[in-house]
Design a protein around this motif. Sequence first.
Motif, short mmCIF file in Angstrom:
data_model
loop_
_atom_site.label_atom_id
_atom_site.label_comp_id
_atom_site.label_asym_id
_atom_site.label_seq_id
_atom_site.Cartn_x
_atom_site.Cartn_y
_atom_site.Cartn_z
N VAL A 1 -11.88 2.81 -7.65
CA VAL A 1 -11.77 4.24 -7.36
C VAL A 1 -10.39 4.56 -6.79
O VAL A 1 -9.73 5.52 -7.22
CB VAL A 1 -12.89 4.69 -6.38
CG1 VAL A 1 -12.67 6.13 -5.94
CG2 VAL A 1 -14.25 4.51 -7.00
N ASP A 2 -9.94 3.76 -5.82
CA ASP A 2 -8.61 4.00 -5.23
C ASP A 2 -7.51 3.85 -6.27
O ASP A 2 -6.54 4.61 -6.28
CB ASP A 2 -8.35 3.06 -4.06
CG ASP A 2 -9.13 3.43 -2.82
OD1 ASP A 2 -9.58 4.59 -2.73
OD2 ASP A 2 -9.29 2.57 -1.94
N VAL B 1 -7.45 6.96 -8.38
CA VAL B 1 -6.90 8.08 -7.59
C VAL B 1 -5.38 7.98 -7.52
O VAL B 1 -4.66 8.97 -7.71
CB VAL B 1 -7.53 8.13 -6.18
CG1 VAL B 1 -6.76 9.07 -5.27
CG2 VAL B 1 -8.98 8.53 -6.27
N HIS B 2 -4.86 6.79 -7.26
CA HIS B 2 -3.40 6.59 -7.18
C HIS B 2 -2.74 6.91 -8.53
O HIS B 2 -1.69 7.54 -8.57
CB HIS B 2 -3.05 5.17 -6.74
CG HIS B 2 -3.29 4.92 -5.29
ND1 HIS B 2 -2.61 5.58 -4.29
CD2 HIS B 2 -4.13 4.07 -4.66
CE1 HIS B 2 -3.02 5.15 -3.11
NE2 HIS B 2 -3.95 4.24 -3.31
N HIS C 1 0.83 -1.20 0.00
CA HIS C 1 0.00 0.00 0.00
C HIS C 1 0.87 1.26 0.00
O HIS C 1 0.55 2.23 -0.69
CB HIS C 1 -0.96 0.00 1.20
CG HIS C 1 -2.22 -0.75 0.96
ND1 HIS C 1 -3.23 -0.30 0.15
CD2 HIS C 1 -2.63 -1.96 1.43
CE1 HIS C 1 -4.20 -1.17 0.13
NE2 HIS C 1 -3.87 -2.20 0.90
N SER D 1 0.98 4.13 -2.88
CA SER D 1 0.71 5.55 -2.61
C SER D 1 1.87 6.45 -3.01
O SER D 1 1.67 7.63 -3.30
CB SER D 1 0.36 5.76 -1.14
OG SER D 1 1.48 5.54 -0.32
N SER E 1 -2.80 10.67 -9.17
CA SER E 1 -1.91 11.38 -8.26
C SER E 1 -0.45 11.27 -8.66
O SER E 1 0.35 12.16 -8.38
CB SER E 1 -2.08 10.84 -6.83
OG SER E 1 -3.38 11.09 -6.37
N VAL F 1 -7.46 -3.55 -4.06
CA VAL F 1 -7.62 -2.11 -4.18
C VAL F 1 -8.88 -1.85 -5.00
O VAL F 1 -9.06 -2.45 -6.07
CB VAL F 1 -6.39 -1.49 -4.90
CG1 VAL F 1 -6.55 0.01 -5.06
CG2 VAL F 1 -5.11 -1.83 -4.15
N SER F 2 -9.73 -0.97 -4.51
CA SER F 2 -10.96 -0.67 -5.26
C SER F 2 -10.61 0.08 -6.54
O SER F 2 -9.54 0.69 -6.64
CB SER F 2 -11.91 0.18 -4.41
OG SER F 2 -11.41 1.50 -4.28
#
Length: 168
Positions: free
Chosen positions: A70-71, A74-75, A33, A37, A78, A67-68
Motif C-alpha cells: 500500500v505504501d 501511494v509513493h 525512506h 517520499s 504521489s 515497505v508495504s
Amino acid sequence: MNTTADAKTSAEAWTKFQMAFANKSATRILSLHDKLSKARRDSRLVAEYLQFIKSIAEELSLCGSPVSDVDLIVHILSGVGPKFRDIAAVVRARDTVISFDELQDKLLAHELYLKQIDPTFDTAPITTNHVRKGTNTKSSFQQWQGNSGKTNQSFQSDHESIGFPVNS
C-alpha cells in the motif's frame, strides 16, 4: 561460512549474504525512506521511475524495514505527476489495492496513450549546450586577466611559483 552454512539453495545463500552485509543503520533507513517520499518522475520515463522506486523499496527491505504494498503504491502515485492524475484517481477509487505489476502495466499503457494523443508529449529531459560564436579562448582569458588587474608577467610568475608551466 557461518552466514550461509544452513542455506539450502544458492538463492537463499545469496539472500543471507545480502542481509548480513547490508547497511542496517537507522540513518540509512531514514535516508532511504526520505528518498522514497521525495521521489518524482519529473522527465523520466515511467519505466525508469518505477525501477528507481522499486530499487529503494528493495534496499529498505534488505535493511530490515520493508515497505508495504500500500505504501509503495501511494509513493508511486504521489510522484508520478499531473499527466497521470486520471490513472491515479482510478487506482485510488478501487475497492482493492492494485499490485505493483498491475500498476506498472497501467502507467506504461497510459504513457503510450499520452504519446499517441499528444505528439509533443516527450519524457526526455530538455538540455542545452551554451556556445558563443567567435569566442577565442586566449583573447577571452587575456581580457579577463586585464580586468582582474594582473599583468601577464604577474600571472606568469604566480603560476610558475606553484609549479604550473605558463606558455607566453
